[in-house]
Design a protein around this motif. Structure first.
Motif, PDB file in Angstrom:
ATOM      1  N   THR A   1     -21.755  48.991  59.982  1.00  0.00           N
ATOM      2  CA  THR A   1     -23.084  48.615  59.484  1.00  0.00           C
ATOM      3  C   THR A   1     -23.271  48.839  57.986  1.00  0.00           C
ATOM      4  OG1 THR A   1     -23.881  50.797  60.108  1.00  0.00           O
ATOM      5  CG2 THR A   1     -24.240  49.025  61.704  1.00  0.00           C
ATOM      6  N   GLY A   2     -22.197  49.203  57.279  1.00  0.00           N
ATOM      7  CA  GLY A   2     -22.357  49.412  55.836  1.00  0.00           C
ATOM      8  C   GLY A   2     -21.050  49.346  55.083  1.00  0.00           C
ATOM      9  N   GLY A   3     -21.158  49.185  53.756  1.00  0.00           N
ATOM     10  CA  GLY A   3     -19.984  49.043  52.905  1.00  0.00           C
ATOM     11  C   GLY A   3     -19.068  50.262  52.925  1.00  0.00           C
ATOM     12  N   LYS A   4     -19.678  51.453  52.926  1.00  0.00           N
ATOM     13  CA  LYS A   4     -18.850  52.690  52.889  1.00  0.00           C
ATOM     14  C   LYS A   4     -18.001  52.803  54.149  1.00  0.00           C
ATOM     15  CE  LYS A   4     -21.835  55.412  49.912  1.00  0.00           C
ATOM     16  NZ  LYS A   4     -23.028  56.247  49.874  1.00  0.00           N
TER      17      LYS A   4
ATOM     18  N   LEU B   1     -17.396  44.857  47.311  1.00  0.00           N
ATOM     19  CA  LEU B   1     -16.333  44.008  46.770  1.00  0.00           C
ATOM     20  C   LEU B   1     -15.694  44.636  45.533  1.00  0.00           C
ATOM     21  CD1 LEU B   1     -18.025  40.490  47.113  1.00  0.00           C
ATOM     22  CD2 LEU B   1     -16.044  41.317  48.394  1.00  0.00           C
ATOM     23  N   ARG B   2     -16.534  45.226  44.697  1.00  0.00           N
ATOM     24  CA  ARG B   2     -16.004  45.886  43.485  1.00  0.00           C
ATOM     25  C   ARG B   2     -15.094  47.052  43.869  1.00  0.00           C
ATOM     26  NH1 ARG B   2     -21.765  45.962  41.124  1.00  0.00           N
ATOM     27  NH2 ARG B   2     -21.966  43.885  40.266  1.00  0.00           N
ATOM     28  N   GLU B   3     -15.519  47.823  44.847  1.00  0.00           N
ATOM     29  CA  GLU B   3     -14.711  48.962  45.298  1.00  0.00           C
ATOM     30  C   GLU B   3     -13.399  48.467  45.905  1.00  0.00           C
ATOM     31  OE1 GLU B   3     -16.560  51.749  43.639  1.00  0.00           O
ATOM     32  OE2 GLU B   3     -14.971  52.368  45.026  1.00  0.00           O
ATOM     33  N   LEU B   4     -13.501  47.384  46.671  1.00  0.00           N
ATOM     34  CA  LEU B   4     -12.312  46.849  47.333  1.00  0.00           C
ATOM     35  C   LEU B   4     -11.294  46.360  46.309  1.00  0.00           C
ATOM     36  CD1 LEU B   4     -11.370  46.356  50.254  1.00  0.00           C
ATOM     37  CD2 LEU B   4     -12.094  43.991  49.995  1.00  0.00           C
ATOM     38  N   LYS B   5     -11.794  45.781  45.239  1.00  0.00           N
ATOM     39  CA  LYS B   5     -10.896  45.267  44.191  1.00  0.00           C
ATOM     40  C   LYS B   5     -10.073  46.414  43.593  1.00  0.00           C
ATOM     41  CE  LYS B   5     -10.650  41.849  40.664  1.00  0.00           C
ATOM     42  NZ  LYS B   5     -11.254  40.847  39.867  1.00  0.00           N
ATOM     43  N   LYS B   6     -10.720  47.573  43.493  1.00  0.00           N
ATOM     44  CA  LYS B   6     -10.026  48.742  42.925  1.00  0.00           C
ATOM     45  C   LYS B   6      -8.857  49.160  43.818  1.00  0.00           C
ATOM     46  CE  LYS B   6     -14.164  50.723  40.818  1.00  0.00           C
ATOM     47  NZ  LYS B   6     -15.194  51.766  40.974  1.00  0.00           N
ATOM     48  N   GLU B   7      -9.005  48.901  45.149  1.00  0.00           N
ATOM     49  CA  GLU B   7      -7.948  49.292  46.088  1.00  0.00           C
ATOM     50  C   GLU B   7      -6.700  48.433  45.878  1.00  0.00           C
ATOM     51  OE1 GLU B   7      -8.608  51.517  49.050  1.00  0.00           O
ATOM     52  OE2 GLU B   7     -10.471  52.038  48.069  1.00  0.00           O
ATOM     53  N   ASN B   8      -6.918  47.236  45.322  1.00  0.00           N
ATOM     54  CA  ASN B   8      -5.801  46.380  44.902  1.00  0.00           C
ATOM     55  C   ASN B   8      -4.813  46.043  46.016  1.00  0.00           C
ATOM     56  OD1 ASN B   8      -4.874  44.902  42.763  1.00  0.00           O
ATOM     57  ND2 ASN B   8      -3.476  46.477  42.048  1.00  0.00           N
TER      58      ASN B   8
ATOM     59  N   GLY C   1     -22.163  33.915  43.332  1.00  0.00           N
ATOM     60  CA  GLY C   1     -21.235  33.597  42.243  1.00  0.00           C
ATOM     61  C   GLY C   1     -20.391  34.799  41.861  1.00  0.00           C
ATOM     62  N   GLU C   2     -21.045  35.960  41.810  1.00  0.00           N
ATOM     63  CA  GLU C   2     -20.313  37.186  41.480  1.00  0.00           C
ATOM     64  C   GLU C   2     -19.291  37.492  42.567  1.00  0.00           C
ATOM     65  OE1 GLU C   2     -22.990  40.403  40.554  1.00  0.00           O
ATOM     66  OE2 GLU C   2     -21.297  41.776  40.206  1.00  0.00           O
ATOM     67  N   GLY C   3     -19.683  37.228  43.816  1.00  0.00           N
ATOM     68  CA  GLY C   3     -18.767  37.433  44.942  1.00  0.00           C
ATOM     69  C   GLY C   3     -17.532  36.557  44.824  1.00  0.00           C
ATOM     70  N   ILE C   4     -17.756  35.318  44.441  1.00  0.00           N
ATOM     71  CA  ILE C   4     -16.624  34.382  44.292  1.00  0.00           C
ATOM     72  C   ILE C   4     -15.690  34.860  43.183  1.00  0.00           C
ATOM     73  CG2 ILE C   4     -16.030  32.004  43.626  1.00  0.00           C
ATOM     74  CD1 ILE C   4     -18.574  31.187  45.282  1.00  0.00           C
ATOM     75  N   GLU C   5     -16.297  35.351  42.097  1.00  0.00           N
ATOM     76  CA  GLU C   5     -15.463  35.892  41.000  1.00  0.00           C
ATOM     77  C   GLU C   5     -14.665  37.102  41.459  1.00  0.00           C
ATOM     78  OE1 GLU C   5     -17.799  36.743  37.484  1.00  0.00           O
ATOM     79  OE2 GLU C   5     -18.512  34.666  37.471  1.00  0.00           O
ATOM     80  N   LEU C   6     -15.194  37.819  42.432  1.00  0.00           N
ATOM     81  CA  LEU C   6     -14.490  39.002  42.947  1.00  0.00           C
ATOM     82  C   LEU C   6     -13.509  38.640  44.060  1.00  0.00           C
ATOM     83  CD1 LEU C   6     -17.494  41.491  42.886  1.00  0.00           C
ATOM     84  CD2 LEU C   6     -15.332  41.853  41.694  1.00  0.00           C
ATOM     85  N   GLY C   7     -13.335  37.344  44.300  1.00  0.00           N
ATOM     86  CA  GLY C   7     -12.263  36.919  45.206  1.00  0.00           C
ATOM     87  C   GLY C   7     -12.694  36.452  46.581  1.00  0.00           C
ATOM     88  N   VAL C   8     -14.023  36.307  46.788  1.00  0.00           N
ATOM     89  CA  VAL C   8     -14.498  35.850  48.094  1.00  0.00           C
ATOM     90  C   VAL C   8     -14.034  34.411  48.345  1.00  0.00           C
ATOM     91  CG1 VAL C   8     -16.683  35.016  49.044  1.00  0.00           C
ATOM     92  CG2 VAL C   8     -16.452  37.401  48.382  1.00  0.00           C
ATOM     93  N   LYS C   9     -13.617  34.110  49.603  1.00  0.00           N
ATOM     94  CA  LYS C   9     -13.059  32.788  49.905  1.00  0.00           C
ATOM     95  C   LYS C   9     -14.112  31.792  50.371  1.00  0.00           C
ATOM     96  CE  LYS C   9      -8.781  33.862  49.146  1.00  0.00           C
ATOM     97  NZ  LYS C   9      -8.376  33.677  47.753  1.00  0.00           N
TER      98      LYS C   9
END
Lengths: 259, 125
Positions: B35-38, B67-74, B94-102
């Protein structure tokens, strides 16, 4: 969340949620893809009921908020019985409380006057918002006490009534404020729910409350509009609203009606 | 069997999604819901999903923050992500798409079947 645009954007999102849920639930039921047995069917009907109740609550609160903000809240005050309102509201939410497996007790002191001057429809709504809030944030097995007492200027909170079966919430600062209040009837709800973070206390009763934690059950996330409406109604009556909480131990929400 | 992680604070949506997948894609997808991002980040570290379905507006950690946190996990290769939300703020999307959302779906514009077909297409590719 300050601008009108942000508010509208979030409200649209909030309204879409429960209405979309009803649409999706009815689609899967219509297509026969789920609800193979009576228990599942009952669960799905309950979800429709929850979603539609939440949508209605949002719409009603939005309308009232609009009236409050444009000073168009027209009170129709008359001698009214606060005890009757409390009892009727608890009765109304009895099924919701049973489904949530939360027990509710009423504790009204004998010194509460039989009749007070207020708008019974709006005060009922103000009270319902507190009760609904408590039900949303109290887990199964928990307890809610609904209470009322007559406060005399110069006296501190009647802690025994306020706290009921729960722990002490009202601190010294709160009591100091309370002592200064004029003669009034205090109506409140004490719950044994998850409590509110210290950081979130200032956001309560404001138009937009996205609390840091969300421990509500069911589909009801709650955006705090109900509490803002309660504040608007009570302040229009000349009363005050207040809250106290301990994280993990529950909360107290109350309002006053001048005598 | 493909693993789907659904991150959404709407408990009704979680339930009907799980029930429908169990009925319609039983041997095809295994769904985990949080139910949450964490919680989502914890689940990903425990067991990497094949697809994430992500809500945007959630208390605590919002979708974009996740999404930002996930990007850090690489992660390599990246886990495909579908935004599924009733929040249609184009800037956030738009920000989501920039962060790699499909892909993204505004939930109320799609039936559940439609969302599941979108997922089928994403996982096929």
């Amino acid at each position: 969340m300050d601008s009108k645009e942000d508010f509208n954007s979030v409200m649209i999102h909030e309204l879409r949620g429960p209405i979309d849920s009803i649409k999706k639930i009815s689609e899967v039921m219509r297509d026969g893809r789920v609800c193979g047995n009576k228990k599942e069917y009952a669960e799905y009907i309950q979800m429709i009921h929850e979603s539609s109740s939440y949508a209605l609550e949002l719409i009603n609160n939005l309308l009232d908020m609009a009236r409050i903000e444009t000073n168009r809240l027209e009170l129709s005050t008359r001698p009214s019985d606060i005890k009757q309102i409390i009892n009727e509201s608890v009765q109304f939410f009895d099924i919701d409380a049973k489904i949530a497996k939360v027990s509710v007790t009423i504790s009204i002191e004998k010194n509460v006057p039989d009749l007070l001057e207020f708008d019974p429809i709006y005060i009922k709504q103000a009270f319902n918002n507190l009760l609904l809030n408590a039900l949303k944030f109290t887990a199964a097995g928990g307890h809610i006490t609904v209470w009322s007492f007559l406060h005399r200027e110069g006296e501190p909170f009647n802690e025994e009534v306020v706290n009921g079966q729960n722990k002490l919430f009202i601190n010294d600062n709160k009591n100091k404020e309370f002592v200064q209040l004029p003669d009034c009837v205090v109506v409140g709800v004490t719950d044994s729910g998850s409590g509110i973070l210290e950081a979130d206390m200032d956001k309560l009763f404001t138009k937009f409350t996205q609390l840091s934690s969300n421990n509500s059950h069911g589909s009801k996330k709650g955006i705090g509009l109900g509490l803002a409406v309660t504040k608007g109604i009570i302040e229009t009556h000349g009363g005050i609203v207040g809250a106290s909480s301990h994280e993990g131990a529950g909360s107290v929400f109350y309002f006053t009606i001048n005598v | 069997m493909k693993k789907i992680l659904l991150i959404d604070d709407d408990k009704i949506f979680l339930k009907i999604f799980r029930d429908t997948i169990r009925q319609e894609r039983n041997e095809v997808y295994e769904v985990t819901t949080v139910t949450g991002g964490k919680e989502g980040l914890i689940k990903i570290r425990e067991s990497r999903p094949d697809l994430i379905v992500l809500d945007l507006k959630m208390p605590g950690m919002e979708g974009i923050d996740f999404l930002r946190e996930l990007k850090k996990e690489n992660f390599n290769p990246q886990i495909p992500i579908l935004i599924s939300s009733n929040f249609s703020d184009m800037e956030k999307i738009g920000e989501g798409i920039e962060l790699g959302v499909k892909g993204y779906v505004v939930k109320s514009d799609y039936s559940l079947e439609g969302i599941i077909k979108y997922i089928d297409d994403l996982l096929k590719n």
